[in-house]
Design a protein around this motif. Structure first.
Motif, short mmCIF file in Angstrom:
data_model
loop_
_atom_site.label_atom_id
_atom_site.label_comp_id
_atom_site.label_asym_id
_atom_site.label_seq_id
_atom_site.Cartn_x
_atom_site.Cartn_y
_atom_site.Cartn_z
N UNK A 29 0.84 -1.20 0.00
CA UNK A 29 0.00 0.00 0.00
C UNK A 29 0.87 1.25 0.00
N UNK A 30 1.91 1.25 0.82
CA UNK A 30 2.77 2.43 0.93
C UNK A 30 3.56 2.70 -0.34
N UNK A 31 3.92 1.64 -1.06
CA UNK A 31 4.67 1.84 -2.31
C UNK A 31 3.74 2.02 -3.49
N UNK A 32 2.45 1.90 -3.26
CA UNK A 32 1.49 2.05 -4.36
C UNK A 32 1.55 0.89 -5.32
N UNK A 33 1.99 -0.26 -4.83
CA UNK A 33 2.13 -1.44 -5.69
C UNK A 33 2.93 -1.08 -6.93
N UNK A 34 3.99 -0.34 -6.74
CA UNK A 34 4.79 0.19 -7.84
C UNK A 34 5.52 -0.89 -8.64
N UNK A 35 5.67 -2.07 -8.09
CA UNK A 35 6.38 -3.12 -8.80
C UNK A 35 5.56 -3.58 -9.99
N UNK A 36 6.17 -3.59 -11.16
CA UNK A 36 5.53 -4.09 -12.36
C UNK A 36 6.37 -5.22 -12.91
N UNK A 37 5.73 -6.35 -13.15
CA UNK A 37 6.44 -7.52 -13.64
C UNK A 37 6.57 -7.46 -15.16
N UNK A 38 7.77 -7.68 -15.65
CA UNK A 38 8.01 -7.72 -17.09
C UNK A 38 7.32 -8.93 -17.71
N UNK A 39 6.85 -8.78 -18.92
CA UNK A 39 6.26 -9.90 -19.65
C UNK A 39 7.33 -10.96 -19.93
N UNK A 40 8.50 -10.54 -20.37
CA UNK A 40 9.59 -11.46 -20.68
C UNK A 40 10.85 -11.06 -19.93
N UNK A 41 11.78 -11.97 -19.85
CA UNK A 41 13.07 -11.70 -19.23
C UNK A 41 13.94 -10.86 -20.18
N UNK A 42 14.99 -10.29 -19.64
CA UNK A 42 15.95 -9.56 -20.46
C UNK A 42 16.51 -10.51 -21.52
N UNK A 43 16.63 -10.02 -22.73
CA UNK A 43 17.14 -10.86 -23.82
C UNK A 43 16.06 -11.67 -24.52
N UNK A 44 14.79 -11.38 -24.20
CA UNK A 44 13.67 -12.09 -24.83
C UNK A 44 12.63 -11.07 -25.30
N UNK A 45 11.77 -11.52 -26.21
CA UNK A 45 10.65 -10.69 -26.66
C UNK A 45 9.38 -11.55 -26.65
N UNK A 46 8.21 -10.91 -26.46
CA UNK A 46 6.97 -11.68 -26.40
C UNK A 46 6.43 -12.00 -27.79
N UNK A 47 5.82 -13.15 -27.91
CA UNK A 47 5.12 -13.57 -29.13
C UNK A 47 3.75 -14.08 -28.73
N UNK A 48 2.85 -14.12 -29.71
CA UNK A 48 1.50 -14.60 -29.44
C UNK A 48 1.12 -15.72 -30.41
N UNK A 49 0.16 -16.53 -29.99
CA UNK A 49 -0.31 -17.60 -30.87
C UNK A 49 -1.22 -17.01 -31.94
N UNK A 50 -1.16 -17.58 -33.11
CA UNK A 50 -2.04 -17.17 -34.20
C UNK A 50 -3.42 -17.75 -33.91
N UNK A 51 -4.43 -16.90 -33.89
CA UNK A 51 -5.80 -17.35 -33.69
C UNK A 51 -6.16 -17.66 -32.25
N UNK A 52 -5.31 -17.33 -31.29
CA UNK A 52 -5.60 -17.60 -29.88
C UNK A 52 -4.98 -16.54 -29.00
N UNK A 53 -5.16 -16.71 -27.70
CA UNK A 53 -4.64 -15.71 -26.76
C UNK A 53 -3.40 -16.20 -26.03
N UNK A 54 -2.83 -17.29 -26.48
CA UNK A 54 -1.61 -17.78 -25.85
C UNK A 54 -0.42 -16.89 -26.18
N UNK A 55 0.57 -16.95 -25.33
CA UNK A 55 1.77 -16.16 -25.57
C UNK A 55 2.98 -16.91 -25.04
N UNK A 56 4.14 -16.44 -25.43
CA UNK A 56 5.40 -17.04 -24.99
C UNK A 56 6.48 -15.98 -25.12
N UNK A 57 7.65 -16.31 -24.64
CA UNK A 57 8.81 -15.44 -24.78
C UNK A 57 9.87 -16.18 -25.57
#
Length: 103
Positions: A29-57
């Protein structure tokens, strides 16, 4: 007749655990939940499934695996629950790269 000393431990442990949970909640509460989690790790990029909502790095030097594509430029989710992460939960790309509602 007195209660053995060990009989009070569960209560003490429970109080400690509750205090720890309360401290973590207060910190969030005091930090305002300032922590934001990255979708992927450093050195990776996100991709998505064709025709669906799945994703991966995928590692930066690799192409998306079969059945996955890169997100459209400017519409890439970077943090969990950011605008594009939420958007792509209900949208996807068809086999022609057109944005469509997710099935």
């Amino acid at each position: 007749m007195s209660t053995p000393r060990s009989a009070h431990r569960p209560t003490a442990v429970r109080k400690f655990a509750l205090a720890a949970v309360a401290a973590v909640a207060a910190a969030r509460v005091l930090t305002g939940c300032a922590y934001e989690e990255d979708i992927c790790n450093t050195g990776e990029y996100p991709v998505m499934t064709v025709g669906g909502t799945g994703s991966a790095c995928v590692r930066n030097e690799e192409q998306p695996p079969e059945g996955y594509v890169r997100y459209p430029e400017g519409k890439v989710p970077l943090k969990v629950d950011d605008t594009w992460d939420v958007y792509w939960r209900t949208h996807t790309l068809d086999e022609n790269g057109k944005i469509i509602d997710a099935p």
